[in-house]
Design a protein around this motif. Sequence first.
Motif, PDB file in Angstrom:
ATOM      1  N   THR A  74       0.817  -1.213   0.000  1.00 49.75           N
ATOM      2  CA  THR A  74       0.000   0.000   0.000  1.00 49.75           C
ATOM      3  C   THR A  74       0.851   1.264   0.000  1.00 49.75           C
ATOM      4  OG1 THR A  74      -0.110   0.101   2.431  1.00 49.75           O
ATOM      5  CG2 THR A  74      -1.810  -1.194   1.295  1.00 49.75           C
ATOM      6  N   ALA A  82      -3.035   1.592   6.073  1.00 49.77           N
ATOM      7  CA  ALA A  82      -2.889   0.430   5.205  1.00 49.77           C
ATOM      8  C   ALA A  82      -4.178  -0.384   5.160  1.00 49.77           C
ATOM      9  CB  ALA A  82      -1.720  -0.436   5.676  1.00 49.77           C
ATOM     10  N   VAL A  85      -7.180   0.893   2.951  1.00 47.23           N
ATOM     11  CA  VAL A  85      -7.205   0.683   1.500  1.00 47.23           C
ATOM     12  C   VAL A  85      -7.240  -0.797   1.139  1.00 47.23           C
ATOM     13  CG1 VAL A  85      -6.062   2.853   0.994  1.00 47.23           C
ATOM     14  CG2 VAL A  85      -4.679   0.817   1.330  1.00 47.23           C
ATOM     15  N   LEU A  86      -7.312  -1.674   2.141  1.00 49.33           N
ATOM     16  CA  LEU A  86      -7.334  -3.111   1.879  1.00 49.33           C
ATOM     17  C   LEU A  86      -8.602  -3.807   2.367  1.00 49.33           C
ATOM     18  CD1 LEU A  86      -3.645  -4.042   2.812  1.00 49.33           C
ATOM     19  CD2 LEU A  86      -4.612  -3.945   0.509  1.00 49.33           C
ATOM     20  N   LYS A 689     -12.824  -2.822  -3.056  1.00 48.16           N
ATOM     21  CA  LYS A 689     -11.379  -2.951  -3.106  1.00 48.16           C
ATOM     22  C   LYS A 689     -11.006  -3.993  -4.162  1.00 48.16           C
ATOM     23  CE  LYS A 689     -11.435  -0.580   0.813  1.00 48.16           C
ATOM     24  NZ  LYS A 689     -11.090   0.852   0.877  1.00 48.16           N
ATOM     25  N   TRP A 691      -7.369  -5.536  -5.245  1.00 43.48           N
ATOM     26  CA  TRP A 691      -5.907  -5.583  -5.070  1.00 43.48           C
ATOM     27  C   TRP A 691      -5.358  -6.632  -6.018  1.00 43.48           C
ATOM     28  CZ3 TRP A 691      -2.362  -9.320  -3.362  1.00 43.48           C
ATOM     29  CH2 TRP A 691      -1.085  -8.840  -3.002  1.00 43.48           C
ATOM     30  N   ASN A 704      -3.910  -1.219  -6.924  1.00 38.07           N
ATOM     31  CA  ASN A 704      -4.948  -1.262  -5.902  1.00 38.07           C
ATOM     32  C   ASN A 704      -6.015  -0.238  -6.272  1.00 38.07           C
ATOM     33  OD1 ASN A 704      -6.129  -2.141  -3.530  1.00 38.07           O
ATOM     34  ND2 ASN A 704      -5.138  -0.581  -2.292  1.00 38.07           N
ATOM     35  N   ASP A 729      -3.984   3.086  -6.510  1.00 41.67           N
ATOM     36  CA  ASP A 729      -2.628   3.010  -5.986  1.00 41.67           C
ATOM     37  C   ASP A 729      -1.814   2.081  -6.882  1.00 41.67           C
ATOM     38  OD1 ASP A 729      -3.793   4.380  -3.840  1.00 41.67           O
ATOM     39  OD2 ASP A 729      -4.091   2.531  -2.699  1.00 41.67           O
ATOM     40  N   ALA A 747       0.317   6.437  -3.988  1.00 43.09           N
ATOM     41  CA  ALA A 747      -0.996   6.220  -3.380  1.00 43.09           C
ATOM     42  C   ALA A 747      -1.925   7.331  -3.855  1.00 43.09           C
ATOM     43  CB  ALA A 747      -0.891   6.223  -1.854  1.00 43.09           C
TER      44      ALA A 747
END
Length: 794
Positions: A74, A82, A85-86, A689, A691, A704, A729, A747
Amino acid sequence: MKHILCALLSLTCGAAAAEKAVEESNDYYQRPLEQLFQVETQAKAAVGSRSGNRNALDAEVPIDIITAVQLQSTGQTELTRALAVLVPGFNAPRPSIADGTDHAPPFTLRGLGPDQVLVLVNGKRLHQSSLLHNNGTVGRGSSGVDLNTIPLRAIERVEVLRDGAAAQYGSDAIAGIINIILKGYGQRSQASVSYGHSREGDGISKHASLFQTLPLAGDGFLNLTAEWRDRGPTNRAGPDAGDGGRINTHFGDADTRDALLGLNAELPRGDTTLYLHGLYDRRRSSAGAFYRHADDSRNISSIYPDGFLPLIEPKILDFSATAGIRGITVSGLRWDLSYTHGHNDFHFYVNDSLNTSLGSDSPRSFDSGASRYTQQILNLDLSQKIGPHTLAGGYEFRQERYRIVPGEPASWMLGPENNYAYGAQGFPGFSPDNEVSARRRAHALYGDLKYALSDSLTLDSAARAESYSDFGSTLNGKLALRYRARDNLLFRASASSGFRAPSLSQSHFSYTGTYRNSDDTAAQFWGNYAVDHPIARALGATDLKPEKSRHFTLGLVFQPSTQLTASADVFVTDIDDRIMPTGYISAWNLGSLSPQAAAILAQNNIDGAVYFTNAIGTRTRGFDLRLDYKKELENGARLKMVAAYQRSRTHITQVNASPGILGVPMTDLILDPFTRGLIENAQPVDSFKLWTRYATHDYELVLNLNRFGKFSSVQAYQPVTFGAKWTVDAEFTYRLTRDVALTLGGANLFNTKPDTWGKTEDSLAGAGKVIQYSQYAPFGYNGAYYYLRVGVEF
């Protein structure tokens, strides 16, 4: 959103189905040793069960696993940011001009409160901060855990249990549990340095970390982590038309420096293992209060001829340590005895300020006092396998202490000038009248039974009885059912009751000060009183009761191949007697205030009072969708994708009766438009999200994609809605050698910012205001951030 998930599913299902037979043939014997080291097995989770680690996807309740690789990718150096964003449903806005909250921002899960999430480290309860969020921020009226006290490089994985679990773990586990697993055996030592800044050139971040692992006899280990973080301030305040167009206010991230240490160790001795883990953080932070103009009555022009910006600069000390021993008897009984000690000291200092009532003799810097919280836990866990079943139970003793320490006299006193603006401007200090030392004890007995009804059907049950020295006893239970209909299809459901004990800060927080009328001609003296304070008692305050919850979850997990897994869960959480601060109890704020209550205020020479009370009931409903895909490509390349979507809404379903002495209904006392909006609409209604990581021997690329849903705030007693936003990101890592890697990342790569007050459809605040953004914005308002990192393994 539905089209995105469907597209991802259709894209990956075809490839997964074609390769399923190959994957299940298990060709690992033909693979080189280097490839075997890179094989990714199904994630294990310890949280939610006392029968040991099990595959997270086979659990009776939904559990997300966030790996160390994901956390590092991240580009964030703090755990809270962190996870934001996850993890869908994890909300961590960045408040500003909110006193202590600027320096230890809260987080939430599934739209509930910061204190309704239980945080564990290696399965042991982590203490809360002593800070009570007492301003108009998300999390108002709560004391939560400060996740940023944990060194990021010390973490092996984060387990997020998305289900009520108070019947297993006790108070606070209403919205879910975050279990942080520290790096253990089999790690490599590593070091890294990074540097970054925002697109606008501020927010300069410097970070250095060292993780050192030392093997001990018998698969033992000693892991030490040291981190240093220096995060410079950002400022997104607009020009002040009343001060010649200058930017004189600070609205953005605090200027924060952290020195962190982490320890995790195990030493096996036959059938027993000694273990120890600990965390330490010393933080120095600085952020502004509201600016005082040169002609402000709170200013003394001979000291600050151009006005001044008070700086709130706390020193925060946070540490915890757990020591224990676990083992297994000849009969197979597993036991675990541990002791945990945690402490948080939040000490307020105010600089570049003054106490107006002291006149020109006023100091410019002040010690405004501190809040302190200490927690001690003694825990015994027992677990026994009986054929395919598991019976577990234990005992826990917890002792807590909460203190408020007065500041120096100049920080709170009313001086000879008799100016109503007394105390340190920005944050008047705690006075001797606010001094508090409160304790409580809690005893708990609990039991779990995992019963295998058949090879495909498992029932989990749990019960926990607790007795608190301040409010009495609770008894809670949980039932969870898991049914594997086929090898690739699992159904799960759970129902539980839970509770959250009122925090000592909610029961005993005390603070007094002044409030300036809009006409700037008079002072309003007010107090935030503990519920057992004589003034609060006279105004109807009673001892706080625990919040009580009921939680229901229903879901399924579909795994058509070893590469692809999809899950869906719906949930409902009802909470009764939620604890909130009252509104400002005064004649001018509550026009129908009874003559008896007005007389009590007058007799005590105060204009208004606030205390905490069990006020409302709420219902939170929502669902979670998750898709995991991984694929091994040619030449050792690997692709992994995790897509997740969460949606939830909270509504007020009940309003308790207010104290009769006040003569006003609870709706008027508690639920002004601002407070109602804070509970129901201030957090994003949904989040998405995606990823994605593509890795080869020489390099890796991480993308991301985040969607933060719409939210609302209140301006001039009217709701203002802020639209949903997407952020991207990206991170590229190139391995200079086998052990040295260079990373370049961004980011919020495309500099997305939330709507300003002046750009919303129904905004009542025009463009060009000093405060341009809502502090509820779930991804902040700094814009893009770029960074460079160098990492070494050894």
